[in-house]
Enzyme design. Structure first.
Site, PDB file in Angstrom:
ATOM      1  CD  GLU A   9       6.785   0.152  -2.244  1.00 50.18           C
ATOM      2  OE1 GLU A   9       6.209   0.048  -1.161  1.00 50.18           O
ATOM      3  OE2 GLU A   9       6.406   0.941  -3.112  1.00 50.18           O
ATOM      4  CD  GLU A  59       8.457   1.973   2.264  1.00 48.29           C
ATOM      5  OE1 GLU A  59       7.264   2.232   1.998  1.00 48.29           O
ATOM      6  OE2 GLU A  59       9.382   2.135   1.454  1.00 48.29           O
TER       7      GLU A  59
END
Ligand code: BGP
Length: 479
Positions: free
Chosen positions: A188, A380
């Site tokens: 991220e 995810e």
């Protein structure tokens, strides 16, 4: 519908949220090790908890013996990895995303001393994966910067950290080259702006121009990303390196052109910028304007821009949990991954306030494929639920089954739309410590871990109902 041949389906985790053993076998302290459970003021509104300032760091060190640091304990994957990987395999998963902890590999960060025990641990983990034909997808840095990087170098805003990361990542690539094909240099990467402590080691109250420091840290990570792609391809040209973003898919609240434009601008800054830069290899013009408008002056060298231009990613990966809404005028906000987002009247929310939007996943996949034409990987996706272990040791997590069913269905729809998605790893195959709220109660796993917010419990693993559902889903969906 079955997934295309070779499709990767499995679960995703990160070292600081599972491993524990925070000071074992030479490992040094990380930023994650300094987050204490007592910091949670209001679990449903965790903005304050996410922020780490100098006061909190000082408090953590001064009260070390009276506080509980959940990520120091994890779920004891360090000692339990064999059982955990076996359970993952028995669920039918053929992929396992995990991260390597820098502080286990080069604990002192700048002395180049590689810790053999750290290397051995991960080799053992990869051997287990190999035994079960599980493809590892490896994140090189996932929210657990060695604390020394903060203390001595002030975090990622310091260019020296690029070299230190390259030293570390080169060791990782070389040591594990026979086990790993899919790499993600940064988890991220856009979290560097929204979660400065865990992503960049930046202490919010220490910066004169916080936004400038964060974007400098980010630029340095882009340079490190490009350098590591270059190095990786020399080691093995078949290696695949991908970016990984927190996907903040947002819609305009309505069709008022001002709101639509506002939403587009917001998406450029929070999401597209990162993909644009790592896919196309140049800073987009809208970002240069944003820097100017916000008094952000970055130290960017010409040779760094050349590196970024010449070393682009092979695939795009992202986390997708929820979506939000944007409008120029004030509308109510709900919790979301790393940030707050505008409320969407058409969606329901999880216990932690994250808006559930399976169709948003299809929209996102179609949009990214159309925009970039690179293979996509859903790194995810999952839902936090405060699951209960029943007296007969079952766990009835129907809401998770529903969440996964709907999202995986939209994933299949996207593939039928013509989108090239090559894998999906649910967050998480097994309960872990929550990243944002630092608690055990926010469980994402398909396997239950008997452990409470203070680390008490047998740590025994139990299969949730979703485990059996997922196993059947995989059986039905893979060739
Ligand atoms: C992402 C992280 C993960 C993970 C997940 C869920 O931001 O990459 O590490 O934890 O979100 O977030 P949380 O644990 O805060 O609910």
């Amino acid at each position: 519908m079955k997934f295309p041949k070779g499709f990767l389906i499995g679960g995703a985790t990160s070292a600081p949220q599972i491993e524990g053993a925070y000071n074992k076998d030479g490992k040094s302290l990380t930023v994650a090790d300094l987050k204490y459970f007592e910091d949670i003021k209001n679990r449903k509104d965790i903005k304050e908890t996410k922020i780490t300032n100098s006061k909190k760091i000082k408090f953590a060190f001064e009260n070390e013996s009276n506080l509980f640091f959940p990520k120091r304990v994890g779920i004891d994957f360090y000692n339990n990895y064999k059982e955990d990987i076996k359970l993952i395999y028995e669920m039918g998963m053929n992929a396992f995303r995990l991260s390597i902890s820098w502080s286990r590999i080069i604990p002192n960060v700048d002395d180049n001393k590689v810790c053999k025990k750290g290397i051995d641990f991960y080799k053992n983990v990869f051997e287990e994966c190999k035994k079960y034909n599980i493809e590892p997808i490896v994140t090189i840095s996932h929210f657990d910067l060695p604390y020394k990087i903060v203390k001595k170098y002030g975090g990622w805003k310091n260019k020296k950290v690029i070299d230190l990361y390259i030293d570390y990542a080169s060791v990782v690539l070389n040591e594990f080259k026979d086990y790993v094909k899919y790499w993600i240099p940064f988890n991220e990467i856009n979290a560097t702006i929204f979660s400065t402590w865990v992503s960049a080691g930046i202490i919010v109250d220490k910066e004169e121009n916080l936004l400038e420091s964060c974007y400098q840290a980010l630029h340095n990570q882009f340079v490190a990303n490009a350098k590591i792609i270059k190095i990786a391809k020399k080691i093995n040209e078949k290696f695949k390196l991908g970016c990984m973003l927190a996907q903040f898919t947002c819609y305009s609240l309505d069709c008022k052109p001002e709101n639509v434009l506002y939403n587009l601008k917001d998406q450029q800054i929070k999401v597209y910028f990162y993909y644009d830069l790592m896919v196309k290899g140049v800073y987009p013009k809208y970002m240069l304007k944003y820097f100017k408008d916000n008094n952000i002056n970055l130290d960017i060298e010409l040779d760094e821009l050349e590196l970024i231009r010449d070393n682009k990613i092979d695939y795009i990966s992202f986390s997708y949990y929820m979506s939000g809404v944007n409008s120029l005028t004030e509308n109510s906000k709900v919790e979301a991954n790393l940030v707050k987002m505008g409320k969407n009247p058409y969606l329901t929310e999880s216990e932690w306030g994250w808006q559930i939007d399976p169709i948003g996943l299809r929209i996102t996949l179609n949009d990214l494929w159309d925009r970039y034409n690179l293979p996509l990987f859903v790194a995810e996706n999952g839902i936090g639920i405060n699951d209960k272990l029943e007296n007969d040791f079952t766990i009835i997590d129907d809401n998770r089954i529903e969440y996964l069913k709907l999202h995986l269905n939209e994933l299949k729809n996207s593939i039928q739309d013509g989108v090239n998605v090559f894998g999906y790893t649910t967050w998480t195959p097994i309960d872990v410590i929550s990243s944002g709220s630092n608690e055990m109660s926010k469980r994402y796993g398909l396997i239950y871990v008997d452990q409470d917010d203070y680390g008490n419990g047998s740590k025994k693993r139990y299969k949730k109902n979703s485990y059996f559902w997922f196993k059947k889903f995989i059986d039905d969906s893979l060739y």
